[in-house]
Scaffold this active site. Structure first.
Site, PDB file in Angstrom:
ATOM      1  N   HIS A  18       0.846  -1.203   0.000  1.00  0.00           N
ATOM      2  CA  HIS A  18       0.000   0.000   0.000  1.00  0.00           C
ATOM      3  C   HIS A  18       0.883   1.256   0.000  1.00  0.00           C
ATOM      4  O   HIS A  18       0.611   2.222  -0.713  1.00  0.00           O
ATOM      5  CB  HIS A  18      -0.885   0.043   1.259  1.00  0.00           C
ATOM      6  CG  HIS A  18      -1.871  -1.086   1.376  1.00  0.00           C
ATOM      7  ND1 HIS A  18      -1.936  -1.903   2.477  1.00  0.00           N
ATOM      8  CD2 HIS A  18      -2.842  -1.517   0.541  1.00  0.00           C
ATOM      9  CE1 HIS A  18      -2.911  -2.790   2.310  1.00  0.00           C
ATOM     10  NE2 HIS A  18      -3.474  -2.585   1.148  1.00  0.00           N
ATOM     11  N   ARG A  91      -2.129  -5.881  -8.416  1.00  0.00           N
ATOM     12  CA  ARG A  91      -0.931  -6.688  -8.172  1.00  0.00           C
ATOM     13  C   ARG A  91      -0.735  -7.745  -9.250  1.00  0.00           C
ATOM     14  O   ARG A  91       0.372  -8.094  -9.610  1.00  0.00           O
ATOM     15  CB  ARG A  91      -1.012  -7.358  -6.801  1.00  0.00           C
ATOM     16  CG  ARG A  91      -0.892  -6.369  -5.661  1.00  0.00           C
ATOM     17  CD  ARG A  91      -1.393  -6.964  -4.380  1.00  0.00           C
ATOM     18  NE  ARG A  91      -2.791  -7.334  -4.519  1.00  0.00           N
ATOM     19  CZ  ARG A  91      -3.464  -8.063  -3.649  1.00  0.00           C
ATOM     20  NH1 ARG A  91      -2.866  -8.522  -2.574  1.00  0.00           N
ATOM     21  NH2 ARG A  91      -4.733  -8.337  -3.846  1.00  0.00           N
ATOM     22  N   SER A 129      -2.619  -8.202   2.838  1.00  0.00           N
ATOM     23  CA  SER A 129      -2.788  -8.054   4.287  1.00  0.00           C
ATOM     24  C   SER A 129      -3.106  -9.390   4.930  1.00  0.00           C
ATOM     25  O   SER A 129      -2.608  -9.697   6.016  1.00  0.00           O
ATOM     26  CB  SER A 129      -3.910  -7.055   4.581  1.00  0.00           C
ATOM     27  OG  SER A 129      -3.577  -5.797   4.043  1.00  0.00           O
TER      28      SER A 129
HETATM   29  N1  COA Z   1      -0.256  -3.940  -1.755  1.00  0.00           N
HETATM   30  C1  COA Z   1      -0.604  -4.822  -0.818  1.00  0.00           C
HETATM   31  N2  COA Z   1      -1.833  -5.336  -0.705  1.00  0.00           N
HETATM   32  C2  COA Z   1      -2.723  -4.922  -1.596  1.00  0.00           C
HETATM   33  C3  COA Z   1      -2.449  -4.000  -2.595  1.00  0.00           C
HETATM   34  C4  COA Z   1      -1.136  -3.504  -2.665  1.00  0.00           C
HETATM   35  N3  COA Z   1      -0.755  -2.632  -3.603  1.00  0.00           N
HETATM   36  N4  COA Z   1      -3.553  -3.800  -3.325  1.00  0.00           N
HETATM   37  C5  COA Z   1      -4.496  -4.563  -2.785  1.00  0.00           C
HETATM   38  N5  COA Z   1      -3.995  -5.247  -1.741  1.00  0.00           N
HETATM   39  C6  COA Z   1      -4.669  -6.260  -0.937  1.00  0.00           C
HETATM   40  C7  COA Z   1      -5.002  -5.879   0.447  1.00  0.00           C
HETATM   41  O1  COA Z   1      -3.918  -6.134   1.288  1.00  0.00           O
HETATM   42  C8  COA Z   1      -6.175  -6.795   0.718  1.00  0.00           C
HETATM   43  O2  COA Z   1      -5.668  -8.042   1.076  1.00  0.00           O
HETATM   44  P1  COA Z   1      -6.533  -9.146   1.848  1.00  0.00           P
HETATM   45  O3  COA Z   1      -7.861  -9.271   1.174  1.00  0.00           O
HETATM   46  O4  COA Z   1      -5.656 -10.335   1.725  1.00  0.00           O
HETATM   47  O5  COA Z   1      -6.673  -8.680   3.266  1.00  0.00           O
HETATM   48  C9  COA Z   1      -6.854  -6.929  -0.643  1.00  0.00           C
HETATM   49  O6  COA Z   1      -5.890  -6.547  -1.577  1.00  0.00           O
HETATM   50  C10 COA Z   1      -8.025  -6.045  -0.889  1.00  0.00           C
HETATM   51  O7  COA Z   1      -8.011  -5.011   0.030  1.00  0.00           O
HETATM   52  P2  COA Z   1      -8.396  -3.519  -0.134  1.00  0.00           P
HETATM   53  O8  COA Z   1      -7.552  -2.850  -1.154  1.00  0.00           O
HETATM   54  O9  COA Z   1      -8.373  -2.984   1.227  1.00  0.00           O
HETATM   55  O10 COA Z   1      -9.806  -3.560  -0.768  1.00  0.00           O
HETATM   56  P3  COA Z   1     -11.108  -4.247  -0.274  1.00  0.00           P
HETATM   57  O11 COA Z   1     -11.432  -5.321  -1.217  1.00  0.00           O
HETATM   58  O12 COA Z   1     -11.061  -4.564   1.173  1.00  0.00           O
HETATM   59  O13 COA Z   1     -12.137  -3.085  -0.569  1.00  0.00           O
HETATM   60  C11 COA Z   1     -13.011  -0.881  -0.492  1.00  0.00           C
HETATM   61  C12 COA Z   1     -12.037  -1.895   0.078  1.00  0.00           C
HETATM   62  C13 COA Z   1     -12.994   0.226   0.506  1.00  0.00           C
HETATM   63  C14 COA Z   1     -12.526  -0.342  -1.824  1.00  0.00           C
HETATM   64  C15 COA Z   1     -14.393  -1.492  -0.715  1.00  0.00           C
HETATM   65  O14 COA Z   1     -14.751  -2.280   0.397  1.00  0.00           O
HETATM   66  C16 COA Z   1     -15.416  -0.391  -0.849  1.00  0.00           C
HETATM   67  O15 COA Z   1     -15.569   0.175  -1.902  1.00  0.00           O
HETATM   68  N6  COA Z   1     -16.103  -0.078   0.269  1.00  0.00           N
HETATM   69  C17 COA Z   1     -17.024   1.029   0.383  1.00  0.00           C
HETATM   70  C18 COA Z   1     -18.439   0.614   0.091  1.00  0.00           C
HETATM   71  C19 COA Z   1     -18.748   0.798  -1.357  1.00  0.00           C
HETATM   72  O16 COA Z   1     -18.523   1.829  -1.941  1.00  0.00           O
HETATM   73  N7  COA Z   1     -19.335  -0.250  -1.928  1.00  0.00           N
HETATM   74  C20 COA Z   1     -19.752  -0.251  -3.296  1.00  0.00           C
HETATM   75  C21 COA Z   1     -18.655  -0.650  -4.206  1.00  0.00           C
HETATM   76  S1  COA Z   1     -19.198  -0.640  -5.890  1.00  0.00           S
END
Ligand code: COA
Length: 161
Positions: A18, A91, A129
């Site tokens: 991140h 990724r 994560s």
């Molecule tokens: N480096 C390390 N890890 C990364 C990464 C990077 N560059 N890019 C993504 N990841 C990983 C994260 O570590 C995480 O890992 P895990 O699932 O193993 O724990 C995974 O990718 C996804 O995590 P994250 O990027 O936090 O996204 P998410 O899928 O949890 O979604 C939101 C987060 C906030 C974008 C999403 O829940 C959201 O949009 N929420 C708001 C509600 C909303 O608007 N909903 C309608 C959507 S249309």
């Protein structure tokens, strides 16, 4: 008009992957708003307050990066902070299906906010994560994947702290 981008995520916890995306994007935009999603449905290891605190600690020294929590839609969060862009890291090809769907849905709801995909650096492309949490839970060394403050928090948390 200042170029403002938001970078939403669960950050459970924030990793070097991140940080790589945020550091690179901080050079491209005037301001980056990191959005820590409450995301209770993901059943996070760290509480919302702990994820906020760790993310703020790690990014605190970056002058054009701010951290805010949110419980609303990402597009509403973006609008609230006048962000024209939602940043998402990619990724691997396997990330693409979900990210494309998310971007398309967000675009359907808000044509004024664009999603920009940033490729993860090759050295960070395998970090997630959940893998970091799993390695720490089994007493593995996570120091290559997260800042020291996060590694310490993980070990304290997993020892019941
Ligand atoms: N480096 C390390 N890890 C990364 C990464 C990077 N560059 N890019 C993504 N990841 C990983 C994260 O570590 C995480 O890992 P895990 O699932 O193993 O724990 C995974 O990718 C996804 O995590 P994250 O990027 O936090 O996204 P998410 O899928 O949890 O979604 C939101 C987060 C906030 C974008 C999403 O829940 C959201 O949009 N929420 C708001 C509600 C909303 O608007 N909903 C309608 C959507 S249309």
């Amino acid at each position: 008009m200042p170029r403002i981008a938001c970078y939403p995520g669960t950050f459970d916890p924030i990793t070097n992957g991140h940080i790589d995306i945020i550091t690179r994007c901080a050079k491209l935009y005037d301001s980056i708003i990191v959005g820590v999603a409450q995301n209770d449905k993901k059943n996070p290891l760290f509480s919302f307050a702990e994820r906020m605190q760790l993310t703020e600690q790690v990014l605190g020294a970056m002058p054009n990066v701010k951290v805010h929590g949110f419980g609303e839609l990402t597009i509403e969060f973006a609008r609230k902070h006048s962000a024209q862009v939602i940043l998402r890291g990619l990724r691997a090809v396997s990330d693409f299906d979900f990210e494309f769907q998310l971007a398309a849905m967000n675009r359907k709801m808000a044509t004024d906010v664009e999603t920009v995909f940033i490729p993860a650096s090759a050295t960070d492309a395998y970090i997630s994560s959940s893998l970091v949490r799993e390695i720490a839970a089994l007493n593995g060394d996570v120091s290559e994947f997260v800042p020291q403050v996060v590694a310490t928090a993980l070990y304290n948390k997993l020892r019941g702290g």
